[in-house]
Motif scaffolding. Structure first.
Motif, mmCIF file in Angstrom:
data_model
loop_
_atom_site.group_PDB
_atom_site.id
_atom_site.type_symbol
_atom_site.label_atom_id
_atom_site.label_comp_id
_atom_site.label_asym_id
_atom_site.label_seq_id
_atom_site.Cartn_x
_atom_site.Cartn_y
_atom_site.Cartn_z
ATOM 1 N N ARG A 1 -8.508 -12.443 -0.178
ATOM 2 C CA ARG A 1 -9.687 -12.372 -1.045
ATOM 3 C C ARG A 1 -9.591 -11.232 -2.065
ATOM 4 N NH1 ARG A 1 -14.597 -13.900 3.281
ATOM 5 N NH2 ARG A 1 -13.832 -16.019 3.667
ATOM 6 N N GLY A 2 -8.372 -10.795 -2.333
ATOM 7 C CA GLY A 2 -8.156 -9.778 -3.358
ATOM 8 C C GLY A 2 -8.377 -8.362 -2.889
ATOM 9 N N ALA A 3 -8.363 -8.129 -1.580
ATOM 10 C CA ALA A 3 -8.635 -6.793 -1.047
ATOM 11 C C ALA A 3 -7.469 -5.836 -1.326
ATOM 12 C CB ALA A 3 -8.893 -6.877 0.457
ATOM 13 N N THR A 4 -7.768 -4.552 -1.192
ATOM 14 C CA THR A 4 -6.762 -3.512 -1.359
ATOM 15 C C THR A 4 -5.805 -3.515 -0.172
ATOM 16 O OG1 THR A 4 -8.366 -2.149 -2.561
ATOM 17 C CG2 THR A 4 -6.411 -1.032 -1.697
ATOM 18 N N LYS A 5 -4.522 -3.339 -0.468
ATOM 19 C CA LYS A 5 -3.513 -3.200 0.578
ATOM 20 C C LYS A 5 -3.054 -1.748 0.633
ATOM 21 C CE LYS A 5 -1.613 -7.901 0.173
ATOM 22 N NZ LYS A 5 -0.384 -8.704 -0.078
ATOM 23 N N VAL A 6 -2.839 -1.240 1.837
ATOM 24 C CA VAL A 6 -2.375 0.133 2.020
ATOM 25 C C VAL A 6 -1.256 0.158 3.049
ATOM 26 C CG1 VAL A 6 -4.638 1.122 1.449
ATOM 27 C CG2 VAL A 6 -4.067 0.649 3.839
ATOM 28 N N ILE A 7 -0.523 1.272 3.043
ATOM 29 C CA ILE A 7 0.467 1.531 4.088
ATOM 30 C C ILE A 7 0.006 2.784 4.812
ATOM 31 C CG2 ILE A 7 2.903 1.877 4.638
ATOM 32 C CD1 ILE A 7 3.553 0.844 1.810
ATOM 33 N N PRO A 8 -0.596 2.657 5.982
ATOM 34 C CA PRO A 8 -1.108 3.831 6.687
ATOM 35 C C PRO A 8 -0.024 4.899 6.878
ATOM 36 C CG PRO A 8 -1.886 1.826 7.729
ATOM 37 C CD PRO A 8 -0.880 1.406 6.707
ATOM 38 N N GLY A 9 -0.398 6.131 6.585
ATOM 39 C CA GLY A 9 0.523 7.249 6.731
ATOM 40 C C GLY A 9 1.399 7.514 5.523
ATOM 41 N N SER A 10 1.367 6.612 4.539
ATOM 42 C CA SER A 10 2.278 6.735 3.395
ATOM 43 C C SER A 10 1.837 7.793 2.394
ATOM 44 C CB SER A 10 2.424 5.386 2.688
ATOM 45 O OG SER A 10 1.186 4.961 2.138
ATOM 46 N N HIS A 11 0.656 8.383 2.593
ATOM 47 C CA HIS A 11 0.220 9.460 1.699
ATOM 48 C C HIS A 11 1.126 10.684 1.814
ATOM 49 C CE1 HIS A 11 -1.454 10.338 5.585
ATOM 50 N NE2 HIS A 11 -1.940 11.503 5.204
ATOM 51 N N LEU A 12 1.937 10.719 2.838
ATOM 52 C CA LEU A 12 2.860 11.834 3.012
ATOM 53 C C LEU A 12 4.245 11.527 2.459
ATOM 54 C CD1 LEU A 12 1.807 12.892 6.629
ATOM 55 C CD2 LEU A 12 0.952 13.727 4.438
ATOM 56 N N TRP A 13 4.396 10.358 1.819
ATOM 57 C CA TRP A 13 5.661 9.986 1.193
ATOM 58 C C TRP A 13 5.566 10.232 -0.311
ATOM 59 C CZ3 TRP A 13 5.929 4.224 3.196
ATOM 60 C CH2 TRP A 13 5.866 4.210 4.597
ATOM 61 N N ASN A 14 6.578 10.839 -0.872
ATOM 62 C CA ASN A 14 6.590 11.059 -2.318
ATOM 63 C C ASN A 14 7.179 9.882 -3.089
ATOM 64 O OD1 ASN A 14 5.403 13.534 -2.052
ATOM 65 N ND2 ASN A 14 7.297 14.701 -2.213
ATOM 66 N N SER A 15 7.776 8.944 -2.389
ATOM 67 C CA SER A 15 8.351 7.783 -3.072
ATOM 68 C C SER A 15 8.287 6.575 -2.153
ATOM 69 C CB SER A 15 9.805 8.053 -3.490
ATOM 70 O OG SER A 15 10.623 8.291 -2.356
ATOM 71 N N LEU A 16 8.413 5.403 -2.777
ATOM 72 C CA LEU A 16 8.427 4.138 -2.045
ATOM 73 C C LEU A 16 9.496 3.262 -2.689
ATOM 74 C CD1 LEU A 16 6.898 2.341 0.100
ATOM 75 C CD2 LEU A 16 5.615 1.418 -1.840
ATOM 76 N N SER B 1 -9.011 -16.887 -2.788
ATOM 77 C CA SER B 1 -10.125 -17.544 -2.101
ATOM 78 C C SER B 1 -11.090 -18.153 -3.116
ATOM 79 C CB SER B 1 -10.860 -16.508 -1.242
ATOM 80 O OG SER B 1 -11.605 -15.623 -2.075
ATOM 81 N N ASN B 2 -12.237 -18.576 -2.623
ATOM 82 C CA ASN B 2 -13.297 -19.066 -3.517
ATOM 83 C C ASN B 2 -14.460 -18.075 -3.593
ATOM 84 O OD1 ASN B 2 -14.406 -19.346 -1.014
ATOM 85 N ND2 ASN B 2 -14.739 -21.558 -1.130
ATOM 86 N N ILE B 3 -14.200 -16.828 -3.181
ATOM 87 C CA ILE B 3 -15.210 -15.766 -3.176
ATOM 88 C C ILE B 3 -14.866 -14.748 -4.260
ATOM 89 C CG2 ILE B 3 -16.096 -13.797 -1.855
ATOM 90 C CD1 ILE B 3 -15.826 -15.504 0.648
ATOM 91 N N THR B 4 -15.859 -14.320 -5.021
ATOM 92 C CA THR B 4 -15.641 -13.291 -6.030
ATOM 93 C C THR B 4 -15.711 -11.913 -5.377
ATOM 94 O OG1 THR B 4 -16.511 -14.628 -7.841
ATOM 95 C CG2 THR B 4 -16.539 -12.240 -8.149
ATOM 96 N N ARG B 5 -14.659 -11.145 -5.562
ATOM 97 C CA ARG B 5 -14.596 -9.791 -5.000
ATOM 98 C C ARG B 5 -15.365 -8.829 -5.901
ATOM 99 N NH1 ARG B 5 -10.809 -5.775 -6.610
ATOM 100 N NH2 ARG B 5 -10.449 -4.106 -5.077
#
Length: 300
Positions: A159-174, A216-220
């Motif tokens: 439904r267009g939600a945000t995706k995150v990688i938990p713990g990745s705030h401590l990584w300077n690169s991906l 989806s058919n829902i507006t985010r």
């Protein structure tokens, strides 16, 4: 106007939440908005969306990403000190803060299948380069964080939600895939933040995150309010009428959070004598309530 059971916005966050935020880089908070508050905010979003669509500022598929939206409605201004979310802002970043970046997002269902896209990023632009050391294993400073209010039903993926990688705030690169013209899998550990209407989530600007396509058919519908230190320049331009009703209705703390200050040194938390300015509204409020804490650097 809305019943939050006596909550004031000055209840300290728990050490459990603080620990989870520092370890994971984000927190999902359930039932942050009462249903009548959520519905009123959605109605305000719908009004602003109609105004922007009439001006032609939405994309061809109807998507709106509106920066600096706060002064567009009284309810938006009050979100600055929301009684449940605000304690996380001062609790995690301190008293010398303001909102530098805020956006209103409306994402209708996609008109066509998902195209190859790599949207993974950290917020902050040059904040990811200017303060970096030559040691790739030393995380950069947080500098800012956001609270995202969920107004529509994002309880299922797609439904267009945000995706995150938990713990990745401590990584300077991906690592980026070599070929971005094809569909690539999300990085290992990716979580799509599924949330109910009225929930909210808070995230460190360093958290590696990405938008996703609304299949989806829902507006985010989402409202994002970012907070940073007052000695950092604003990212979004607010168009506040200092003689208007919206500004007249703001509390001293909310005015600070909109960028108000008495002089340039004030933004650095001090008076011209070099000592802390105890009249800075949020500091004054926390001090009067006994919430300053010398064991927490940003609450000294």
């Amino acid at each position: 106007m809305f019943d939050y059971g006596g909550r004031t916005g000055y209840e300290p966050i728990s050490e459990v939440d603080r620990k989870e935020f520092h370890e994971q880089g984000f927190l999902l908070l359930r039932n942050v908005l009462t249903e009548d508050h959520r519905a009123a905010l959605e109605a305000a979003v719908d009004r602003v969306y109609a105004e922007e669509k009439a001006k032609g500022t939405t994309t061809k598929d109807g998507t709106l990403h509106l920066l600096g939206f706060l002064e567009r409605d009284e309810l938006f201004g009050d979100l600055l000190t929301h009684p449940i979310a605000f304690p996380y802002m001062w609790g995690l970043a301190g008293w010398n803060i303001y909102t530098h970046h805020n956006h209103l997002d409306v994402t209708p269902p996609a008109l066509e299948p998902e195209k190859p896209y790599w949207g993974w990023h950290q917020d902050g632009y040059r904040q990811n380069s200017d303060p970096e050391t030559m040691d790739p294993n030393l995380p950069r400073p947080m500098f800012s964080l956001k609270v995202a209010y969920v107004l529509s039903d994002l309880s299922e993926t797609g439904r267009g939600a945000t995706k995150v990688i938990p713990g990745s705030h401590l990584w300077n690169s991906l690592p980026r895939p070599d070929d971005l013209t094809v569909h690539n899998p999300d990085p290992e550990g990716t979580v799509e933040i599924t949330a109910n209407p009225g929930d909210a989530f808070i995230f460190d600007r360093r958290q590696w995150h990405s938008r996703s396509t609304n299949l989806s058919n829902i507006t985010r519908k989402m409202l994002f309010v970012g907070y940073t230190y007052r000695w950092i320049r604003p990212l979004d331009e607010l168009h506040i009428d200092s003689d208007g009703e919206w500004w007249a209705n703001r509390t001293p703390v909310q005015r600070q959070l909109c960028g108000e200050g008495t002089h340039t040194a004030n933004y650095w938390g001090i008076n011209w004598n070099g000592y802390i300015d105890d009249e800075i509204p949020l500091r004054k409020e926390l001090k009067e309530r006994g919430l300053l804490d010398r064991s927490v650097p940003w609450l000294r």
